[in-house]
Design an enzyme around this catalytic site. Structure first.
Site, mmCIF file in Angstrom:
data_model
loop_
_atom_site.group_PDB
_atom_site.id
_atom_site.type_symbol
_atom_site.label_atom_id
_atom_site.label_comp_id
_atom_site.label_asym_id
_atom_site.label_seq_id
_atom_site.Cartn_x
_atom_site.Cartn_y
_atom_site.Cartn_z
ATOM 1 N N ARG A 1 0.821 -1.388 0.143
ATOM 2 C CA ARG A 1 -0.022 -0.172 0.030
ATOM 3 C C ARG A 1 1.115 1.440 0.190
ATOM 4 O O ARG A 1 0.549 2.181 -0.104
ATOM 5 C CB ARG A 1 -0.926 0.191 1.424
ATOM 6 C CG ARG A 1 -2.379 -0.513 1.036
ATOM 7 C CD ARG A 1 -3.130 -0.713 2.120
ATOM 8 N NE ARG A 1 -3.950 -1.372 2.297
ATOM 9 C CZ ARG A 1 -5.012 -2.403 3.045
ATOM 10 N NH1 ARG A 1 -4.617 -2.046 4.219
ATOM 11 N NH2 ARG A 1 -6.122 -2.719 2.687
ATOM 12 N N GLU B 1 -1.646 -9.625 -3.964
ATOM 13 C CA GLU B 1 -3.076 -9.944 -4.334
ATOM 14 C C GLU B 1 -3.419 -10.742 -5.012
ATOM 15 O O GLU B 1 -3.588 -11.912 -4.126
ATOM 16 C CB GLU B 1 -4.522 -8.679 -5.852
ATOM 17 C CG GLU B 1 -4.039 -7.863 -5.269
ATOM 18 C CD GLU B 1 -5.620 -7.517 -4.774
ATOM 19 O OE1 GLU B 1 -5.879 -8.348 -4.446
ATOM 20 O OE2 GLU B 1 -5.535 -6.289 -3.309
ATOM 21 N N LEU C 1 3.581 -20.555 -0.044
ATOM 22 C CA LEU C 1 2.387 -20.250 -0.306
ATOM 23 C C LEU C 1 1.468 -21.265 -0.964
ATOM 24 O O LEU C 1 0.114 -21.358 -1.021
ATOM 25 C CB LEU C 1 2.827 -18.783 -0.996
ATOM 26 C CG LEU C 1 3.265 -18.252 -0.451
ATOM 27 C CD1 LEU C 1 3.444 -16.679 -1.962
ATOM 28 C CD2 LEU C 1 2.487 -17.052 -0.129
ATOM 29 N N GLY C 2 1.451 -22.076 -1.134
ATOM 30 C CA GLY C 2 1.137 -23.207 -2.306
ATOM 31 C C GLY C 2 0.132 -22.335 -3.418
ATOM 32 O O GLY C 2 0.629 -21.632 -4.256
ATOM 33 N N TYR C 3 -0.259 -23.553 -3.885
ATOM 34 C CA TYR C 3 -1.390 -23.349 -5.460
ATOM 35 C C TYR C 3 -0.149 -21.984 -6.426
ATOM 36 O O TYR C 3 -0.124 -21.546 -6.754
ATOM 37 C CB TYR C 3 -2.421 -21.985 -5.330
ATOM 38 C CG TYR C 3 -3.736 -22.613 -4.002
ATOM 39 C CD1 TYR C 3 -4.522 -23.274 -4.796
ATOM 40 C CD2 TYR C 3 -3.144 -22.245 -2.788
ATOM 41 C CE1 TYR C 3 -5.451 -23.860 -3.881
ATOM 42 C CE2 TYR C 3 -4.220 -22.565 -1.588
ATOM 43 C CZ TYR C 3 -5.500 -23.260 -2.725
ATOM 44 O OH TYR C 3 -6.382 -24.096 -1.886
ATOM 45 N N TYR D 1 -11.556 -10.188 -10.445
ATOM 46 C CA TYR D 1 -11.291 -10.173 -8.772
ATOM 47 C C TYR D 1 -10.244 -8.833 -8.899
ATOM 48 O O TYR D 1 -10.144 -7.823 -8.852
ATOM 49 C CB TYR D 1 -11.275 -11.128 -7.684
ATOM 50 C CG TYR D 1 -10.692 -10.199 -6.811
ATOM 51 C CD1 TYR D 1 -11.230 -8.670 -5.437
ATOM 52 C CD2 TYR D 1 -9.354 -10.146 -6.330
ATOM 53 C CE1 TYR D 1 -10.799 -8.769 -4.801
ATOM 54 C CE2 TYR D 1 -8.433 -10.157 -5.369
ATOM 55 C CZ TYR D 1 -8.879 -8.795 -4.285
ATOM 56 O OH TYR D 1 -8.301 -8.747 -3.446
ATOM 57 N N ASP E 1 -13.918 -9.956 -3.410
ATOM 58 C CA ASP E 1 -13.983 -10.966 -2.915
ATOM 59 C C ASP E 1 -14.395 -11.738 -1.474
ATOM 60 O O ASP E 1 -15.774 -11.096 -1.544
ATOM 61 C CB ASP E 1 -12.418 -10.718 -2.691
ATOM 62 C CG ASP E 1 -12.188 -9.961 -1.146
ATOM 63 O OD1 ASP E 1 -13.724 -9.075 -0.639
ATOM 64 O OD2 ASP E 1 -11.128 -9.777 -0.331
ATOM 65 N N CYS F 1 -16.319 -6.722 9.676
ATOM 66 C CA CYS F 1 -17.033 -7.996 9.772
ATOM 67 C C CYS F 1 -17.035 -9.518 9.155
ATOM 68 O O CYS F 1 -16.934 -9.548 8.444
ATOM 69 C CB CYS F 1 -18.091 -7.340 8.552
ATOM 70 S SG CYS F 1 -19.394 -7.684 7.963
ATOM 71 N N CYS G 1 -18.765 -1.001 13.932
ATOM 72 C CA CYS G 1 -18.429 -0.649 12.205
ATOM 73 C C CYS G 1 -19.169 0.362 11.793
ATOM 74 O O CYS G 1 -20.309 1.308 12.619
ATOM 75 C CB CYS G 1 -19.703 -1.489 11.918
ATOM 76 S SG CYS G 1 -19.688 -1.880 10.066
#
Ligand code: SF4
Length: 349
Positions: free
Chosen positions: A19, A31, A74-76, A114, A132, A186, A197
């Site tokens: 950021r 992301e 991290l996998g995937y 996304y 997401d 949330c 909130c």
């Protein structure tokens, strides 16, 4: 909803490395990493990846073994393979710059609706949604959505609703505010902090006491359970690893030798002999479990000391030292319970 949400976000957002600026490449990497791992856990992986591959060009040209090693834990792994293909497309079509165009982003390998929305809105200020799981949860509670959010039609409708609401001046902040609210306030599983909130006054689920029943989400199919026996085979200094098949689960990665079903130590000794090795000693390493998206591995492990080998290869196995395993070969986290035994060459964890 815009003002309280943005005010809350600007006061409460977490300070995250991606950021700090609006670099599209860094946002893309973050992301993809955050889709599979908690934000806190992503930070060190993000730093390592960016320092090794600081540009799209570096990613496009990285040898695959090195790329998989950078992604280790991290996998995937298909996600990083797709990222590399997309980086090659970006080099070819856009001179190494991610396109500032939502439709063009969606055409890149592995970049779905996304991710395209997140890059377009955060890096380029394009007013498109980025929905997401966190955003789906927030919106379905605020609007008291009673339909199943796993349905693509419901998701599309939520995207259309956000498209109407998203402010043209701050689309990136708006999308990130919804995501951040879902991540911090949330939250799922009966833990929503409605008292903190910014949307509490207009939230339908809060007004009607239905927060814990939302979102409605159909259950995923139960995972298949597979029993496996994992072998830590060592001949003094070196340990055995092997490369997985180029297709299927954990394709092309390295692994500890393993086989289906739970074997007894006697059966393991037979198996090791059939591999052409001479076992000297065997020790049980206990049980471990690893959960993939569609399958669970329930594993038992054994450490087997074998007679010194002259060769560095035997059948489909590679014998290498534990330092090289750590620095060179990507071994998926499914084997984490047993890779600790590779250190030291004596089976000690
Ligand atoms: S009031 Fe509660 S349920 Fe509604 S958006 Fe806020 S945290 Fe979620």
């Amino acid at each position: 909803m815009e003002k309280p949400l943005l005010d809350w976000y600007r006061k409460n957002k977490r300070l995250l490395p991606w950021r700090e600026n609006k670099n599209p490449y860094e946002i893309w990497v973050s992301e993809i990493m955050c889709q599979q791992t908690r934000v806190e856990a992503v930070k060190p992986y993000f730093a390592k990846f960016l320092s090794a591959l600081p540009t799209v060009k570096d990613l496009a040209q990285c040898p695959q073994e090195r790329l998989l090693k950078l992604w280790e834990g991290l996998g995937y792994y298909n996600r990083v393979r797709n990222m590399q293909k997309a980086a090659q497309q970006i080099m070819e079509l856009y001179q190494g710059e991610l396109p500032a165009d939502y439709e063009a982003l969606k055409k890149l390998k592995g970049i779905g609706i996304y991710t395209a929305g997140a890059i377009a809105s955060i890096a380029y200020g394009i007013a498109v949604p980025a929905v997401d799981g966190n955003v789906l949860r927030v919106i379905s509670r605020v609007t008291e959505q009673q339909e199943d959010i796993a349905k693509p039609s419901v998701r599309r409708r939520i995207e259309q609703e956000i498209q109407k609401m998203i402010p043209k001046e701050y689309p990136g902040d708006y999308n990130q505010a919804l995501m951040e609210l879902g991540a911090l306030v949330c939250v799922p599983n009966g833990q929503a902090k409605c008292g903190q909130c910014p949307l509490a006054g207009l939230c339908q689920a809060n007004a009607h006491g239905t927060v814990d029943q939302l979102p409605v989400k159909s259950r995923a199919k139960p995972r298949r359970v597979e029993e496996r026996t994992v072998l830590v085979i060592q001949d003094g200094e070196r340990v055995a690893i092997r490369k997985r098949a180029p297709k299927g689960l954990l394709a092309g990665l390295y692994e500890l030798p393993n086989t289906k079903q739970h074997l007894s130590s006697q059966e393991v000794l037979e198996l090791v002999k059939n591999m052409g090795l001479v076992p000297l000693h065997i020790q049980s390493l206990g049980e471990a479990k690893h959960i993939f998206s569609h399958v669970e591995w329930h594993m038992v492990g054994y450490h087997i000391r074998i007679q010194q080998l002259e060769k560095t290869r035997q059948g489909n196995m590679i014998f290498t030292d534990s330092e090289e395993v750590q620095n060179k070969y990507a071994i998926p986290s499914a084997f984490d319970a047993f890779t600790g035994y590779l250190k030291g060459g004596d089976g000690a964890k």
